[in-house]
Design a protein around this motif. Structure first.
Motif, short mmCIF file in Angstrom:
data_model
loop_
_atom_site.label_atom_id
_atom_site.label_comp_id
_atom_site.label_asym_id
_atom_site.label_seq_id
_atom_site.Cartn_x
_atom_site.Cartn_y
_atom_site.Cartn_z
N HIS D 327 -35.57 -58.26 -23.79
CA HIS D 327 -36.00 -58.61 -25.14
C HIS D 327 -34.81 -58.63 -26.10
N ARG D 328 -34.75 -59.67 -26.91
CA ARG D 328 -33.75 -59.77 -27.98
C ARG D 328 -34.52 -59.94 -29.29
N LEU D 329 -34.40 -58.98 -30.18
CA LEU D 329 -35.16 -59.02 -31.43
C LEU D 329 -34.23 -58.82 -32.61
N PRO D 330 -34.63 -59.32 -33.79
CA PRO D 330 -33.86 -58.95 -34.98
C PRO D 330 -34.05 -57.45 -35.27
N LEU D 331 -33.06 -56.84 -35.88
CA LEU D 331 -33.16 -55.41 -36.17
C LEU D 331 -34.43 -55.08 -36.95
N SER D 332 -34.83 -56.00 -37.79
CA SER D 332 -36.03 -55.76 -38.60
C SER D 332 -37.29 -55.61 -37.73
N ASP D 333 -37.24 -56.14 -36.52
CA ASP D 333 -38.37 -55.98 -35.60
C ASP D 333 -38.23 -54.75 -34.71
N GLY D 334 -37.26 -53.89 -35.03
CA GLY D 334 -37.02 -52.70 -34.22
C GLY D 334 -38.27 -51.87 -33.97
N PRO D 335 -39.09 -51.60 -34.98
CA PRO D 335 -40.31 -50.81 -34.73
C PRO D 335 -41.20 -51.44 -33.66
N ARG D 336 -41.31 -52.78 -33.68
CA ARG D 336 -42.09 -53.43 -32.62
C ARG D 336 -41.38 -53.22 -31.27
N GLY D 337 -40.05 -53.29 -31.27
CA GLY D 337 -39.29 -53.06 -30.04
C GLY D 337 -39.61 -51.70 -29.44
N TYR D 338 -39.70 -50.68 -30.30
CA TYR D 338 -40.08 -49.35 -29.81
C TYR D 338 -41.46 -49.35 -29.18
N ASP D 339 -42.37 -50.03 -29.87
CA ASP D 339 -43.74 -50.07 -29.36
C ASP D 339 -43.80 -50.73 -27.98
N VAL D 340 -43.12 -51.85 -27.86
CA VAL D 340 -43.09 -52.58 -26.58
C VAL D 340 -42.47 -51.72 -25.47
N PHE D 341 -41.34 -51.09 -25.79
CA PHE D 341 -40.59 -50.31 -24.80
C PHE D 341 -41.37 -49.05 -24.40
N ALA D 342 -41.97 -48.39 -25.42
CA ALA D 342 -42.67 -47.14 -25.14
C ALA D 342 -43.91 -47.35 -24.29
N HIS D 343 -44.55 -48.51 -24.47
CA HIS D 343 -45.81 -48.75 -23.75
C HIS D 343 -45.67 -49.75 -22.62
N HIS D 344 -44.40 -50.00 -22.20
CA HIS D 344 -44.17 -50.89 -21.05
C HIS D 344 -44.89 -52.22 -21.19
N LYS D 345 -44.90 -52.75 -22.41
CA LYS D 345 -45.55 -54.05 -22.60
C LYS D 345 -44.59 -55.19 -22.23
N GLU D 346 -45.14 -56.35 -21.97
CA GLU D 346 -44.38 -57.60 -21.80
C GLU D 346 -43.27 -57.48 -20.76
N ASN D 347 -43.53 -56.74 -19.67
CA ASN D 347 -42.49 -56.57 -18.64
C ASN D 347 -41.15 -56.16 -19.22
N VAL D 348 -41.20 -55.32 -20.22
CA VAL D 348 -39.97 -54.93 -20.90
C VAL D 348 -39.04 -54.16 -19.96
N LEU D 349 -37.74 -54.41 -20.07
CA LEU D 349 -36.79 -53.55 -19.37
C LEU D 349 -35.81 -52.98 -20.39
N LYS D 350 -35.22 -53.84 -21.22
CA LYS D 350 -34.28 -53.35 -22.23
C LYS D 350 -34.39 -54.22 -23.47
N VAL D 351 -34.48 -53.55 -24.62
CA VAL D 351 -34.61 -54.26 -25.90
C VAL D 351 -33.29 -54.19 -26.66
N VAL D 352 -32.73 -55.36 -26.97
CA VAL D 352 -31.50 -55.46 -27.77
C VAL D 352 -31.87 -55.93 -29.18
N LEU D 353 -31.26 -55.30 -30.17
CA LEU D 353 -31.56 -55.63 -31.57
C LEU D 353 -30.32 -56.20 -32.25
N GLN D 354 -30.54 -57.16 -33.14
CA GLN D 354 -29.43 -57.78 -33.84
C GLN D 354 -29.61 -57.65 -35.35
#
Lengths: 355, 355, 355, 355
Positions: D327-354
């Motif tokens: 996952h590549r997200l804008p920093l502003s979407d960081g809270p969503r990134g946490y949600d995705v990563f914490a709950h193993h959604k969307e086949n997440v492996l690693k979330v990068v923020l910009q």
């Protein structure tokens, strides 16, 4: 022949048992001239160690012994009748993958029986050395020649507890300048302290509850802490400018001391456990170990690796293993030796038996 | 200020020279309380070392010194005016790739001038410590606090030759039980012998031509061989059951002794060369080294790596570096000190100077 | 039986010679299915190596071979008739002090004859493996079982040159991220390059004069420098931000390349020499080595140490040793194989012979 | 500036927070161009780690970041405005006893606050890197230049999880030919697998419960075991001729997996634990560890030690850390990134923020 024979919990008897015989081409029969009682024999005496023990009534116990070769199989290359020898307490075949790595205690050939089946006196397949004679399998790998100038008592502890103490210092990666805490001033703890100094430790802090033993440790050059009265943590921080010990060696066999060892060790420090815990599991202070980047090692000794290093030190007078001997008894008094050692009577430190 | 000042071959004078000044943010000025003459200073005095030397007339020499911080740059974090300190003879920036690997002697920042430009007193950019005061660059990396309970003389040799001797034992991978041959009983050779024992050597065989020095070595616990009269090879074979020494340390600086070291070392043995050869090349007994699987190491010392290990050993009384001091002179007598040391007069071993 | 038989300089003949027979209790006779010509055999063919050779007319040469056990002495425990095996080129007894340290090449028992008397085909006591059958002493120590799924050619080079190349990378302490220069793209050099990558090298720079060989090295993933046309020093400095290589491996056998290796290596770097120099001495750039804190290692290979690590890598397809084979000939064509290999004919890289 | 700001359990918000300012002479301010969410950030998000956390409401979180130097203190020598850099997640002063040993995580200067106070985003004194800018103390020690040819994403994981995975392989002493079991196919587990191969492992067996992750691991070259369906013990014994794995790496953070690791490891094997356990203690199978002579290591990563080795491997294309990015997200979407990563959604492996 006569031997100390296992009959169950707290029931070891001096009595006749079957003479050892050559079974394999590489066996030797050793006529025993000195043997000793080890702390791990006490676990057996107390009935502990559970599944690790595969010994049954009627077998000789003991794994520290030294003597003279009496007979050899045809495949034995390095020894002959009359050679003065000591045996490694742990027996390996010398050729399997584990032995080739130096982990004789995990010998694929010898541990087929499971548990500690490759330690003398812990398995019916390998009767012990508190006896007039013993069969030693794979003798080219497990026997070591005793130099003429050394007495039996100088060489005897190379069979197990001197290498065990040394292994503690090695597993704790003790090096020049280190501050090392050793828990326990029994025979193995004393050898761990001597080994730590030998590897260059600047300071060895010995911990025990017994003032007699602590006094002995001081005579060997250790600083001492009686943990019943003194605050070990404060002493270590004071000695190390607040950093903690470089290394700690547990030579008692208690899980709570592993926790103490982790607590008094610095970031990046090393903890070695050579005491034998009888419980199958141990609860450790994991988060502390993680935050401190600790390494933790334990295991059975493989004297085969250490004897070539330790023997010249005894020959040159840099190590005197005889300082730990407190009792010398005839083999026939072995059962009394066990009683004295098990109940800490008569300021006992180490009991040597003579067949 | 006053200093021992270089004027060319065999012409070092005690005279006034420029006071050191802070040049970088991380510099410190150290007011010298003790300094010493090193064997490598003699190479300079004899006019040797060729291109490695970038010093010109008028500069202070010397690289072993200890004193008190007088002034610090604004980037200095760990030291302040009044701190009692010693300096590593080799100076590194602490941050370059070489320093991060612990090879301060190859510091990318400090060796831009080539040669030994990062050793005090060997380069015009880094005036020496046989002076009343010295500038120490990157002082957080290169200065070390001297514990209050240690005398100046106990700590002085941590600047160079004690770590050099220790490095010899480390490069030769000396470990418990080893037989180690040390060529040379000068100051560095003596420290190499002490270090070999400290790392657990069972036997140290010291080789020299000077009976006085050999007698000193025996007092430290070494066996000795006067190679003018005795057959070293036979002695080593006899001591090692025909195998050869486990390790050898050359602490003189002669190519033929490296060959001897290779000859008396066993298969798989290690040779370390800490003596400074002045010739650019050396001819070695390659086929022998190949057939014996030898390892050979040499190099400049990096005291920064060894001081943390050696300091506690001095504090605990396990190492006494002062035993090598034979002469104590005022700094103004430095030129006479060089003369005595260079010509082996007055049973000299080590000359200490006091500003 | 038939074998390649030594008759003197450049005179090796395929002819009948005595069948090998069991001589000791621990011997095995191996019927050879594949054998190969090694660069060190060429030294013999060229008449070099002087005193190291104790072979006389009429004896079989060769030390790389693999086959099937035909007969075993009564002391052999791990092998029986019909087992598919390879032999270590260097033979050790497994029990002496040198073998216990893993330095089988210095086996006290086997090297009583001096020189390379414990390498097959270099001593009259140990006839070689370019033969239909070979006697292998101390076979439990020196034979290794070949897994069923491996072809003869996949396993053959474990006898010598694959461990030799690997030993080069090990002696040069190659680790993850290193830049490693390998001098020589012959069979051993190729294996040194593969081994450096296997140990995690970021970049391997292969040096040779032969464009064909360099092209092969590039196909294996190495960067290459033709030292006849390109400036190696510049290339290395450029690749390492001016620091020099972390490690260098000499796999040709020329003293001047050891000097080059020292020149292109960084401060604190490591140089390993696995090429066999035929001159007894070598002149090295000592002052440079000193100023750079280099370590230098050389020696005969002890495949016994490396086979357990390398075998699983071949089994798992991470190493393919067969890529170096350029010629497959019947054993009877062995003399022609020598001629081709010695004179670099037909783009030869490695000649395999089949009895 | 804007950042992901801690407000308590599962409450991280993208909002304005105080701009970082230079506080010490050796500080640098880095303008962040890429940052990532780490598994240990999730411990914080879940409210775990107890006393180790000294962060309070209002502070920025995150410790994996890379960017451009904006401003430096006067004591900074190696970096200047405009330099492209990454920061080690663990901060050390570089000069204390612990930093000099390479244990920056135990930095005496930085850990005065206790707990993980020297990891970005875990302490109020060290605000995190999921922000537009960050203050980096002791920047000469903790910043590393990013080579021009590397993209931000190629270099980003050098800040923490690539060195963490590599440290796992190093603490487990993985070497050529080893069979290594890695528990966990999350980002750190994947890097541990890649690192094991890089160090020469013959076979890596990856264990997880998630088939998607196991498929990714197979694409990287690992064998895989879904421990919900397959018998790991049997698979390991089968792969190792009944001996057990040479090494095991726990990269999940569960005490029961440390027990499993001990069970599937051979005599003399090594277990490394890089997963973060949130419980303060762990119960281990001690008797088994003792009988098997295991070594066990754990700890916080010190990227400063590993970056110099790992960087050239990325530059040379031998390591591609970007393969784990899902996952590549804008920093502003960081809270969503946490949600995705914490709950193993969307086949997440690693979330990068910009930012």
């Amino acid at each position: 022949m006569n031997a100390i024979v296992y009959h169950g919990k707290e029931d070891f008897r001096f009595e006749r048992t079957a003479d050892p015989k050559l079974e394999g081409e590489c066996d030797a029969i050793v006529s025993v001239s000195r043997t000793a009682i080890c702390g791990s024999d006490l676990h057996l005496w107390h009935g502990g160690l559970g599944d690790a023990i595969a010994i049954s009534e009627g077998f000789a116990v003991g794994h520290e012994f030294l003597g003279v070769v009496q007979e050899t199989g045809r495949g034995v290359r390095g020894f002959k009748r009359g050679d003065r020898v000591l045996a490694s307490c742990t027996v390996g075949c010398g050729d399997c993958a584990s032995c080739r790595r130096g982990v004789y205690s995990g010998c694929v050939t010898m541990t087929k029986g499971g548990g500690a089946s490759n330690v003398f006196g812990f398995s019916t397949g390998l009767p012990g050395g508190q006896a007039e004679a013993v069969r030693v399998p794979f003798s080219d790998t497990n026997l070591f020649r005793v130099p003429e100038q050394l007495s039996d008592e100088q060489a005897l502890f190379l069979t197990d507890i001197l290498p065990t103490g040394y292994m503690g210092a090695e597993m704790a990666e003790v090096g020049p300048g280190d501050t090392v805490v050793v828990f326990g001033c029994g025979p193995v703890g004393m050898f761990a302290q001597m080994s730590a100094r030998l590897r260059g430790a600047a300071r060895v802090i010995a911990v025990d509850l017994d003032d007699e033993r602590l006094a002995r440790a001081r005579r060997l050059g250790s600083d001492t802490v009686n943990s019943a009265r003194e605050n070990l943590g404060e002493r270590v921080l004071e000695a190390t400018h607040g950093q903690g010990a470089d290394a700690a060696i547990e030579a008692v066999g208690r899980a709570d001391l592993i926790t103490q060892a982790a607590m008094i060790t610095r970031h990046g420090g090393r903890v070695a456990v050579i005491g034998v815990l009888t419980e199958p599991t141990a609860t450790l202070p994991w988060f502390l170990m993680f935050m401190k980047n600790l390494s933790l090692r334990t295991g059975l000794v493989n004297p085969q690796n250490h004897i070539p290093r330790l023997l010249p030190l005894i020959e040159q007078g840099r190590l005197d293993p005889t300082v730990i001997i407190s009792h010398r008894l005839p083999l026939s008094d072995g059962p009394r030796g066990y009683d004295v050692f098990a109940h800490h009577k008569e300021n006992v430190l180490k009991v040597v038996l003579q067949p």
